[in-house]
Scaffold this active site. Sequence first.
Site, short mmCIF file in Angstrom:
data_model
loop_
_atom_site.label_atom_id
_atom_site.label_comp_id
_atom_site.label_asym_id
_atom_site.label_seq_id
_atom_site.Cartn_x
_atom_site.Cartn_y
_atom_site.Cartn_z
N TYR A 1 -36.80 43.20 7.53
CA TYR A 1 -37.14 41.79 7.66
C TYR A 1 -38.15 41.59 8.78
O TYR A 1 -38.14 42.31 9.78
CB TYR A 1 -35.91 40.96 8.04
CG TYR A 1 -34.95 40.67 6.92
CD1 TYR A 1 -35.17 39.61 6.04
CD2 TYR A 1 -33.80 41.43 6.76
CE1 TYR A 1 -34.27 39.33 5.03
CE2 TYR A 1 -32.89 41.15 5.74
CZ TYR A 1 -33.13 40.10 4.88
OH TYR A 1 -32.25 39.82 3.88
N ARG B 1 -26.65 47.22 2.58
CA ARG B 1 -26.63 46.07 1.67
C ARG B 1 -27.32 46.44 0.35
O ARG B 1 -28.39 47.06 0.36
CB ARG B 1 -27.39 44.87 2.27
CG ARG B 1 -26.83 44.23 3.51
CD ARG B 1 -25.45 43.59 3.39
NE ARG B 1 -25.09 43.06 2.07
CZ ARG B 1 -25.50 41.88 1.57
NH1 ARG B 1 -26.27 41.10 2.28
NH2 ARG B 1 -25.10 41.49 0.38
N HIS C 1 -32.28 36.21 -0.70
CA HIS C 1 -31.52 35.01 -0.31
C HIS C 1 -32.17 33.79 -0.96
O HIS C 1 -33.40 33.66 -0.97
CB HIS C 1 -31.54 34.85 1.21
CG HIS C 1 -30.86 35.97 1.95
ND1 HIS C 1 -29.53 35.93 2.29
CD2 HIS C 1 -31.32 37.15 2.40
CE1 HIS C 1 -29.21 37.04 2.92
NE2 HIS C 1 -30.28 37.80 3.00
N HIS D 1 -31.29 42.52 -2.29
CA HIS D 1 -30.96 41.13 -2.60
C HIS D 1 -32.07 40.21 -2.11
O HIS D 1 -32.85 40.56 -1.22
CB HIS D 1 -29.63 40.72 -1.96
CG HIS D 1 -29.64 40.84 -0.46
ND1 HIS D 1 -29.41 42.02 0.19
CD2 HIS D 1 -29.88 39.92 0.51
CE1 HIS D 1 -29.49 41.84 1.50
NE2 HIS D 1 -29.79 40.57 1.72
N TYR E 1 -31.07 47.69 3.00
CA TYR E 1 -31.14 47.95 4.44
C TYR E 1 -29.75 48.21 5.00
O TYR E 1 -28.75 47.72 4.47
CB TYR E 1 -31.83 46.79 5.18
CG TYR E 1 -31.19 45.43 5.02
CD1 TYR E 1 -30.10 45.03 5.80
CD2 TYR E 1 -31.69 44.51 4.11
CE1 TYR E 1 -29.54 43.76 5.67
CE2 TYR E 1 -31.14 43.25 3.97
CZ TYR E 1 -30.06 42.88 4.76
OH TYR E 1 -29.51 41.64 4.61
FE LIG Z 1 -30.25 39.82 3.67
#
Ligand SMILES: [Fe+2]
Length: 241
Positions: free
Chosen positions: A112, A161, A166, A164, A151
């Site tokens: 991110y 995770r 959000h 995905h 990640y």
């Molecule tokens: Fe996330």
Amino acid sequence: MTEPATRSESPSSAERRSDSEDPPYLYPDYVATRLRAPTQPLVFLPHTLSELTGPAFGEDAVGELDHDLTRQHDGEPIGQRIVVAGRLLDADGRPIRSQLVEIWQANAAGRYVHEVDRHPAPLDPNFTGAGRCLTDDDGRYRFVTIKPGSYPWQNHDNAWRPAHIHFSVFGRAFTDRLVTQMYFPDDPLFDHDPIFQSVRDPEARLRMVSSFDLELTEPNWAHGYVFDIVVGGAKATPLED
Ligand SMILES: [Fe+2]
């Protein structure tokens, strides 16, 4: 990146949601919920007049390229280009029109653009990872982006995770904001992810998983994934608080 913790554990808050398909406030395997689940019964606060009549995003506020995360910089981001599209529907299957839909996601390497993200994967100078658009008269939205990478996170040993995106959906007032996560089909990490598993009903979990769609797939350009979001009712998309 919605996983940090703030408050202390509360069995009552978990029970409050026992009849819901949304994830419980307290799900101990998702470690952050032990701290952030409310310790007191929730208090219902009706909307005030200013909340219902206050300013909200209108068509003028959404830029022409805000829906295309691959065209927000001088160059193109690295990764599998994808189209993500679907409909925003109410509990009766009716389109929810002119609603702001926002997305945010990691880049193709699972990183991110955020100061607390310390995952040692490269940032992409051509990818910010945020987009928005308004639903049309049929409740449809459409984004162009790249497929996010998985990640790691610190919830438990070897925690990763599933890939995905959000999603945030605004209702008629800012206080009506709803947040969920969209997953990709057949991710091998589903069985190991406490956030995904915190939605206990297997059918409800599948409503968070997009579908590969050859109709939406564009030749020589991008894969297509369909993700409908249902607000309320028996077929509701599970939502985070
Ligand atoms: Fe996330």
